[in-house]
Enzyme design. Sequence first.
Site, PDB file in Angstrom:
ATOM      1  N   HIS A 139       3.575 -11.215   5.308  1.00 58.66           N
ATOM      2  CA  HIS A 139       2.646 -10.784   6.356  1.00 58.66           C
ATOM      3  C   HIS A 139       1.344 -11.567   6.202  1.00 58.66           C
ATOM      4  O   HIS A 139       0.648 -11.455   5.200  1.00 58.66           O
ATOM      5  CB  HIS A 139       2.372  -9.290   6.233  1.00 58.66           C
ATOM      6  N   GLY A 154      -3.935 -10.610   3.623  1.00 60.66           N
ATOM      7  CA  GLY A 154      -4.898  -9.517   3.507  1.00 60.66           C
ATOM      8  C   GLY A 154      -4.350  -8.274   4.169  1.00 60.66           C
ATOM      9  O   GLY A 154      -3.342  -8.320   4.892  1.00 60.66           O
ATOM     10  N   SER A 155      -5.005  -7.152   3.944  1.00 60.23           N
ATOM     11  CA  SER A 155      -4.545  -5.890   4.506  1.00 60.23           C
ATOM     12  C   SER A 155      -4.690  -5.896   6.019  1.00 60.23           C
ATOM     13  O   SER A 155      -5.452  -6.685   6.593  1.00 60.23           O
ATOM     14  CB  SER A 155      -5.344  -4.729   3.899  1.00 60.23           C
ATOM     15  N   GLY A 157      -5.878  -5.308   9.624  1.00 56.75           N
ATOM     16  CA  GLY A 157      -7.183  -5.040  10.200  1.00 56.75           C
ATOM     17  C   GLY A 157      -8.337  -5.736   9.519  1.00 56.75           C
ATOM     18  O   GLY A 157      -9.494  -5.540   9.907  1.00 56.75           O
ATOM     19  N   GLY A 159      -8.997  -8.895   9.595  1.00 53.09           N
ATOM     20  CA  GLY A 159      -9.528  -9.964  10.435  1.00 53.09           C
ATOM     21  C   GLY A 159      -8.811 -11.293  10.320  1.00 53.09           C
ATOM     22  O   GLY A 159      -9.377 -12.342  10.638  1.00 53.09           O
ATOM     23  N   LYS A 160      -7.541 -11.266   9.921  1.00 54.21           N
ATOM     24  CA  LYS A 160      -6.785 -12.523   9.749  1.00 54.21           C
ATOM     25  C   LYS A 160      -6.597 -13.251  11.082  1.00 54.21           C
ATOM     26  O   LYS A 160      -6.843 -14.452  11.186  1.00 54.21           O
ATOM     27  CB  LYS A 160      -5.414 -12.229   9.119  1.00 54.21           C
ATOM     28  N   ASP A 178       0.887 -13.201  11.940  1.00 49.11           N
ATOM     29  CA  ASP A 178       1.496 -11.911  11.624  1.00 49.11           C
ATOM     30  C   ASP A 178       2.644 -12.021  10.616  1.00 49.11           C
ATOM     31  O   ASP A 178       2.665 -11.309   9.624  1.00 49.11           O
ATOM     32  CB  ASP A 178       1.981 -11.197  12.886  1.00 49.11           C
ATOM     33  N   GLU A 203      -2.025 -12.230  17.985  1.00 46.52           N
ATOM     34  CA  GLU A 203      -2.338 -10.873  18.411  1.00 46.52           C
ATOM     35  C   GLU A 203      -3.774 -10.551  18.025  1.00 46.52           C
ATOM     36  O   GLU A 203      -4.124 -10.559  16.828  1.00 46.52           O
ATOM     37  CB  GLU A 203      -1.393  -9.859  17.752  1.00 46.52           C
ATOM     38  N   ARG A 244     -18.202 -16.654  -8.831  1.00 48.66           N
ATOM     39  CA  ARG A 244     -19.305 -17.295  -8.126  1.00 48.66           C
ATOM     40  C   ARG A 244     -19.371 -18.795  -8.393  1.00 48.66           C
ATOM     41  O   ARG A 244     -20.130 -19.506  -7.733  1.00 48.66           O
ATOM     42  CB  ARG A 244     -20.629 -16.643  -8.533  1.00 48.66           C
TER      43      ARG A 244
END
Length: 312
Positions: A139, A154-155, A157, A159-160, A178, A203, A244
């Site tokens: 995914h 990433g999880s 929602g 913003g991928k 997706d 999407e 960093r």
Amino acid sequence: MAEVTARDLMEEFDFKLLNDEDAVAFRPVSTSDISRPGIEMAGYFTYYPAKRIQLLGKTEMSFYDELDRETQVERMEGLCTYDTPAIILSRGLEAPESLKEAADRVGVPVLSSPITTTRLSSQLTTFLESRLAPMTAIHGVLIDIYGIGVMITGSSGVGKSETALDLVRRGHRLVADDSVEIRQEHDGILVGRAPDLIKHLLEIRGLGIINVMTLFGAGAVRNYKRIGLAIDLEIWDQKKQYDRLGLDEETIKIFDTHLPKITIPVRPGRNLAVIIEVAAMNFRLKRMGINAAEQFSERLNNVIEDGDKEEF
């Protein structure tokens, strides 16, 4: 793993079927290895690799022509087994009747190609390695950024897809959104592509499904791309200590390949498209032997060492 049969080879390479189609059983090809049964034509079948595609060229058929009729029938019956997925004759050679009869009895397709034997063997191997490579689905989003295949995960929602849209607007090319189908075509080489159902589609929540090729042109998409870098987007955690300097090198393992991975924290105000774009450029520099983080670390160590010497 995808299934490949002689019918697929006929469509891909425009092979001609030489024996009775009604008698043929299109069995799956289980290996990308190609066999040229020279020693088998001489009568040695002890280690005959029956599950491989058998490729007969001018050398094998010239030897066959020198055999007596009884031996010819025996050799062809030995080549045609219930495990053999196909027998292919190169250079447009005609199949002898003994081969057709033996193949019809066990359902082996006999195919013909005008291509030279060595070239045909190379093309078949490349095609089968690609189609039979182990495959998994992840995914995420796959983007071609400055020639680097960047897989963004990433999880849900985080913003991928929105980041992918921003990258496409900046001139980069979408491969998949997706769901990314990943094949390990060679050791250390992962190739990603989109499932046919969602190819060239993005999407965007609140906007819906958009066709990237229709909106931005054919230059904004790719059908497949070798994956070089993984970027994981995660919601910014105030308690977590993020790298960093860039000295920590993470990897994720997909099949037998360790893929370099960068974790980017997400919070309002961060321009993810620019950060990912720079990450891809920095990855290219590292492959060229230029590592800014290591150079900074060396400078810092030199300054500390010089300071210690001045104290003494």
